[in-house]
Design a protein around this motif. Sequence first.
Motif, PDB file in Angstrom:
ATOM      1  N   UNK A 349      28.623  20.438  -2.464  1.00  0.00           N
ATOM      2  CA  UNK A 349      27.806  20.482  -1.241  1.00  0.00           C
ATOM      3  C   UNK A 349      26.324  20.710  -1.512  1.00  0.00           C
ATOM      4  N   UNK A 350      25.919  20.667  -2.765  1.00  0.00           N
ATOM      5  CA  UNK A 350      24.520  20.900  -3.102  1.00  0.00           C
ATOM      6  C   UNK A 350      23.670  19.684  -2.742  1.00  0.00           C
ATOM      7  N   UNK A 351      22.385  19.883  -2.489  1.00  0.00           N
ATOM      8  CA  UNK A 351      21.518  18.750  -2.128  1.00  0.00           C
ATOM      9  C   UNK A 351      21.280  17.813  -3.310  1.00  0.00           C
ATOM     10  N   UNK A 352      20.995  16.574  -2.996  1.00  0.00           N
ATOM     11  CA  UNK A 352      20.679  15.584  -4.024  1.00  0.00           C
ATOM     12  C   UNK A 352      19.232  15.755  -4.466  1.00  0.00           C
ATOM     13  N   UNK A 353      18.895  15.350  -5.687  1.00  0.00           N
ATOM     14  CA  UNK A 353      17.491  15.434  -6.126  1.00  0.00           C
ATOM     15  C   UNK A 353      16.619  14.447  -5.350  1.00  0.00           C
ATOM     16  N   UNK A 354      15.333  14.680  -5.377  1.00  0.00           N
ATOM     17  CA  UNK A 354      14.404  13.829  -4.640  1.00  0.00           C
ATOM     18  C   UNK A 354      14.437  12.391  -5.123  1.00  0.00           C
ATOM     19  N   UNK A 355      14.602  12.219  -6.413  1.00  0.00           N
ATOM     20  CA  UNK A 355      14.662  10.880  -7.005  1.00  0.00           C
ATOM     21  C   UNK A 355      16.004  10.685  -7.683  1.00  0.00           C
ATOM     22  N   UNK A 356      16.626   9.486  -7.551  1.00  0.00           N
ATOM     23  CA  UNK A 356      17.895   9.238  -8.243  1.00  0.00           C
ATOM     24  C   UNK A 356      17.711   9.278  -9.754  1.00  0.00           C
ATOM     25  N   UNK A 365      20.624  19.042  -6.949  1.00  0.00           N
ATOM     26  CA  UNK A 365      19.489  19.929  -7.164  1.00  0.00           C
ATOM     27  C   UNK A 365      20.003  21.357  -7.207  1.00  0.00           C
ATOM     28  N   UNK A 366      19.749  22.062  -8.304  1.00  0.00           N
ATOM     29  CA  UNK A 366      20.271  23.420  -8.468  1.00  0.00           C
ATOM     30  C   UNK A 366      19.138  24.441  -8.419  1.00  0.00           C
ATOM     31  N   UNK A 368      18.347  26.439  -6.104  1.00  0.00           N
ATOM     32  CA  UNK A 368      18.593  27.581  -5.243  1.00  0.00           C
ATOM     33  C   UNK A 368      18.573  28.910  -5.947  1.00  0.00           C
ATOM     34  N   UNK A 369      18.703  28.912  -7.265  1.00  0.00           N
ATOM     35  CA  UNK A 369      18.622  30.138  -8.033  1.00  0.00           C
ATOM     36  C   UNK A 369      19.945  30.833  -8.248  1.00  0.00           C
ATOM     37  N   UNK A 370      20.976  30.466  -7.512  1.00  0.00           N
ATOM     38  CA  UNK A 370      22.287  31.065  -7.693  1.00  0.00           C
ATOM     39  C   UNK A 370      23.074  30.295  -8.742  1.00  0.00           C
ATOM     40  N   UNK A 371      24.030  30.963  -9.370  1.00  0.00           N
ATOM     41  CA  UNK A 371      24.878  30.284 -10.342  1.00  0.00           C
ATOM     42  C   UNK A 371      25.706  29.220  -9.635  1.00  0.00           C
ATOM     43  N   UNK A 372      25.758  28.054 -10.244  1.00  0.00           N
ATOM     44  CA  UNK A 372      26.424  26.913  -9.619  1.00  0.00           C
ATOM     45  C   UNK A 372      27.869  26.839 -10.075  1.00  0.00           C
ATOM     46  N   UNK A 373      28.762  26.637  -9.136  1.00  0.00           N
ATOM     47  CA  UNK A 373      30.179  26.484  -9.447  1.00  0.00           C
ATOM     48  C   UNK A 373      30.642  25.118  -8.976  1.00  0.00           C
ATOM     49  N   UNK A 374      31.221  24.374  -9.903  1.00  0.00           N
ATOM     50  CA  UNK A 374      31.692  23.026  -9.584  1.00  0.00           C
ATOM     51  C   UNK A 374      33.218  23.012  -9.505  1.00  0.00           C
ATOM     52  N   UNK A 375      33.782  21.979  -8.876  1.00  0.00           N
ATOM     53  CA  UNK A 375      35.244  21.862  -8.845  1.00  0.00           C
ATOM     54  C   UNK A 375      35.826  21.798 -10.254  1.00  0.00           C
ATOM     55  N   UNK A 376      37.058  22.276 -10.383  1.00  0.00           N
ATOM     56  CA  UNK A 376      37.735  22.295 -11.679  1.00  0.00           C
ATOM     57  C   UNK A 376      38.361  20.934 -11.966  1.00  0.00           C
ATOM     58  N   UNK A 402      18.073  19.877 -12.265  1.00  0.00           N
ATOM     59  CA  UNK A 402      18.935  18.778 -11.811  1.00  0.00           C
ATOM     60  C   UNK A 402      20.115  18.664 -12.762  1.00  0.00           C
ATOM     61  N   UNK A 403      21.315  18.670 -12.198  1.00  0.00           N
ATOM     62  CA  UNK A 403      22.533  18.504 -12.984  1.00  0.00           C
ATOM     63  C   UNK A 403      23.327  17.314 -12.446  1.00  0.00           C
TER      64      UNK A 403
END
Length: 448
Positions: A349-356, A365-366, A368-376, A402-403
């Motif tokens: 649910x994270x936002x997309x970067x400004x440029x592809x 776009x990460x 937000x400063x919080x640790x990011x958790x992705x689906x397993x 950007x990840x």
Amino acid sequence: MFSLSLSSLSFLLPILIYAAVATASTQFIKLPLLHKTQHPNQNSFSRSHPHPHPHHHRHRQTLKSPVISGAFAGSGQYFISLHIGSPPQPLLLVADTGSDLIWVKCSACRNCSLHSPRSTFLSRHSSSFYPHHCFQSTCRNLVPHPHPNTCNHTKLHSPCRYEYSYADGSLTSGFFSQEIITFNTTTAQQLQFKDFNFGCGFHNSGPSITGGSFNGANGVMGLGRGPISFSSQLGRRFGNKFSYCLMDYTLSPPPTSFLVIGSEQNDVVGVNSKINFTPLLMNPISPTFYYIGIKSVYVDDVKLRINPSVWSIDELGNGGTIIDSGTTLTLLAEPAYREILTAFKRRVKLPSPAEPILGFDLCVNVSGGLSTSYPKLSFELVGGSVFRPPQGNYFIETSDLVECLAMQPINQESGPSVIGNLMQQGFLFEFDRDRSRLGFSRHGCAIP
């Protein structure tokens, strides 16, 4: 013949130090595997078809080599440091389980002042360099990769010429030769192996082997299943098994890990009880590759609706899934890739970067400063084992904050899916060719 991408990414990876160990009962030699990074591209190596490997003597000695990550030159590979010739010349080779041929950039110069140190193998500076004759049986092992004009019947001493081409038009050609390779041990000993067969590449062209993805490399070390590969040639002396760890490039300080040729008795104490195995499958049409069988794919423990035929090898030798240390990203058959991509897009649910980001279908776009958790993500394999890579193996930082999902659809309909070196990071992988099985474990990689 099938081509695989030596694609690469822009991140920094640790550089480990060349080391070696020898004990009274078992020899250990440690060669650096260097991981190199660059922007993703579709330049491809054309993978060779090996021949059935010869009988291997069952020795219990072990050759152990440090695995090094090589971000210093900016590509997407792991490298091994190899010393060739008399006196030994140090060279860095791409460690590649998806090919057999070992080759290095060569020069026949007499006055070599124009060559930067360690940039190429200087054949005239080695007293032990010996190009094979075209009629020798060793030269016939190159089929289907000998040079079209390898045997010139007008000359009595025609050398064995090879020609190795890649999907993007890249080419290496030269003499299939014999040399001495040397390993320095931490006990001030030197271990030498004579009659080592390799390609001395005098003509190397094209983006795959002269472009940015090859920066810092002096050649390729084929670790495939054929008789001319590094693991096969040394396997005759050390046993028909090898293993490696490709360490996580994000760890600091960088841990040391190793390429091990042979069966080591005490290297992974406590790991054997934790190692998982899946059969290594054979494809007669492409016998170089280490194929594994995928039964199902899960995202957050939800089984995806992927037809099992997507993972199978058909009667023409198409399809299947291989483990390849020479490919950076994981490349999947289109139907499987689309299902995985859709499942991640629904859950992330994270936002997309400004440029592809070129080459990636899902980036976030990460900032937000919080640790990011992705689906397993997990792969159920033939034999009942489950491969569960950590999220850092399939979501990687491609630029600042950007990840991206580090997977791409395979760009050849007939080609196999590929588990690339990013997906393999942090695991011990053991290629047991006598038992035709692949072992893997999250334990046993880092050595104090």
